[in-house]
Design a protein around this motif. Structure first.
Motif, PDB file in Angstrom:
ATOM      1  N   ARG A 120      46.665  37.938  30.076  1.00  0.00           N
ATOM      2  CA  ARG A 120      45.553  37.102  30.547  1.00  0.00           C
ATOM      3  C   ARG A 120      45.039  37.611  31.893  1.00  0.00           C
ATOM      4  NH1 ARG A 120      44.012  33.594  34.024  1.00  0.00           N
ATOM      5  NH2 ARG A 120      46.002  33.619  35.146  1.00  0.00           N
ATOM      6  N   LEU A 121      45.965  37.956  32.775  1.00  0.00           N
ATOM      7  CA  LEU A 121      45.564  38.475  34.081  1.00  0.00           C
ATOM      8  C   LEU A 121      44.758  39.769  33.946  1.00  0.00           C
ATOM      9  CD1 LEU A 121      48.861  37.903  36.117  1.00  0.00           C
ATOM     10  CD2 LEU A 121      46.706  36.679  36.409  1.00  0.00           C
ATOM     11  N   ILE A 122      45.176  40.621  33.029  1.00  0.00           N
ATOM     12  CA  ILE A 122      44.452  41.885  32.816  1.00  0.00           C
ATOM     13  C   ILE A 122      43.038  41.603  32.315  1.00  0.00           C
ATOM     14  CG2 ILE A 122      44.354  43.988  31.421  1.00  0.00           C
ATOM     15  CD1 ILE A 122      47.426  43.995  31.472  1.00  0.00           C
ATOM     16  N   ARG A 123      42.928  40.727  31.314  1.00  0.00           N
ATOM     17  CA  ARG A 123      41.606  40.423  30.752  1.00  0.00           C
ATOM     18  C   ARG A 123      40.685  39.769  31.777  1.00  0.00           C
ATOM     19  NH1 ARG A 123      44.803  38.667  26.354  1.00  0.00           N
ATOM     20  NH2 ARG A 123      44.537  36.512  27.051  1.00  0.00           N
ATOM     21  N   ALA A 124      41.283  38.959  32.651  1.00  0.00           N
ATOM     22  CA  ALA A 124      40.490  38.248  33.657  1.00  0.00           C
ATOM     23  C   ALA A 124      40.272  39.071  34.919  1.00  0.00           C
ATOM     24  CB  ALA A 124      41.185  36.930  34.012  1.00  0.00           C
ATOM     25  N   HIS A 125      40.811  40.295  34.945  1.00  0.00           N
ATOM     26  CA  HIS A 125      40.722  41.159  36.126  1.00  0.00           C
ATOM     27  C   HIS A 125      41.276  40.440  37.365  1.00  0.00           C
ATOM     28  CE1 HIS A 125      38.325  44.027  33.858  1.00  0.00           C
ATOM     29  NE2 HIS A 125      37.577  43.019  33.443  1.00  0.00           N
ATOM     30  N   GLU A 126      42.400  39.739  37.148  1.00  0.00           N
ATOM     31  CA  GLU A 126      43.050  39.015  38.235  1.00  0.00           C
ATOM     32  C   GLU A 126      44.368  39.696  38.590  1.00  0.00           C
ATOM     33  OE1 GLU A 126      43.653  34.956  37.231  1.00  0.00           O
ATOM     34  OE2 GLU A 126      41.545  34.549  36.808  1.00  0.00           O
TER      35      GLU A 126
END
Length: 332
Positions: A120-126
């Motif tokens: 999720r962090l990767i997809r959200a660029h977080e």
């Protein structure tokens, strides 16, 4: 110093390919060593296996009651969690109760071990935040105690009232003066003790319900919270979570870095501490499972047990190539 003894064997075919040596101690409620392997006087760092001890002042000070902490928050205070949403969302709400946020933590950011949250962090660029740190529950407990004490923001400093409270609790329940401390991965001090001191502390937790003082009540509440919420103590796929589920309230267990594992057994009022000399997690998980099976609190046939004790080694095609086994000395 007594040398470590063989505890876990790794077999491939008919050949012993690897051997893990270690130490272990079982103590009773009186603090007496009832069984040991290797050196019970080994001086070691308990690492995250001591989080229950570090959480004692949170309760005994009255801070937990003052801020209305429930069993989920107490379990998180003892946790080395995966950084999944079930962990971070609860930590976030806890800090919000205190009027605090991620920036008030001193544990540092950590990429979550939970795969869905990692992706999720990767997809959200977080980027991961400090609430993803596996120790963020412990640090939220430190912040709660700190706010109760009205002390300064650098609660991880060794001379800070929060850490001095933890040291006093640690020496009380281990029955030993700590010879020193090291800085843990989360930046908090980690106090050294002997392996039998750590087992003694776990036995003290195991017998806590037989006493009525505030410190013992705190220990009983923390133990109950861990057994009630095993998914918060570690996470899906983890030994602490899966083995506690398999024991269904008969024991609270906790891993620590560098192959430490402890267990609290309220039924028999026993405490266990394991330390594998080479720091291998696969060995500490196998060893604690073997001891728990031998003590009759863990079913050897449970899938969570079989995953770690006499566990098959499968190659990338799923072919059974060998096994990870406990030595005969651990099967008593």
């Amino acid at each position: 110093m007594i040398q470590p003894v063989p505890m876990v064997e790794v077999w491939r075919g008919s050949i012993l390919e690897s051997l893990h040596l270690g130490h272990a101690v079982i103590c009773d409620s009186a603090g007496k060593v009832v069984r040991s392997w290797g050196d019970p006087d080994l001086v070691m760092y308990p690492r995250s296996s001591s989080k229950m001890i570090q959480a004692l002042p949170l309760l005994s000070s009255g801070a937990a009651a003052k801020y209305g902490l429930g069993s989920e928050q107490l379990a998180l205070a003892c946790a080395s969690h995966n950084g999944a949403a079930i962990h971070t969302e609860r930590v976030d709400r806890w800090l919000g109760q205190l009027g605090l946020g991620d920036a008030d933590l001193r544990c540092g950011p950590q990429d979550p071990d939970d795969r869905p949250e990692h992706e999720r962090l990767i997809r959200a660029h977080e980027k991961p935040c400090q609430m993803h740190n596996n120790c963020s529950g412990k640090h939220s407990g430190f912040l709660t105690l700190n706010q109760h004490l009205g002390a300064g923001p650098e609660y991880i400093d060794i001379d800070h009232p929060v850490q001095q409270s933890c040291l006093a609790a640690f020496e009380d329940v281990t029955g030993e003066d700590s010879p020193g401390y090291g800085i843990d991965g989360c930046s908090a001090p980690n106090f050294a003790t002997s392996l039998k001191g750590l087992a003694r502390a776990m036995a003290w937790f195991a017998s806590a319900s037989t006493r009525s003082d505030r410190q013992s009540q705190a220990a009983a509440d923390l133990t109950a919270a861990m057994m009630k919420h095993p998914e918060l103590v570690a996470g899906e796929g983890r030994a602490c979570t899966e083995l506690m589920r398999a024991m269904n309230g008969r024991a609270a267990i906790k891993t620590g870095a560098e192959a430490v594992f402890v267990a609290i057994l309220p039924e028999t009022q026993l405490g266990i501490a394991v330390k594998i000399a080479d720091g291998s997690t696969r060995a500490s998980e196998c060893a604690i499972a073997a001891i728990l099976v031998s003590l009759g609190v863990l079913d050897p046939g449970n899938p969570a047990t079989r995953k770690r004790l006499d566990a098959p080694i499968l190659n990338r095609r799923g072919i059974d190539c060998g096994s990870i086994r406990a030595t005969a000395e651990l099967r008593f």
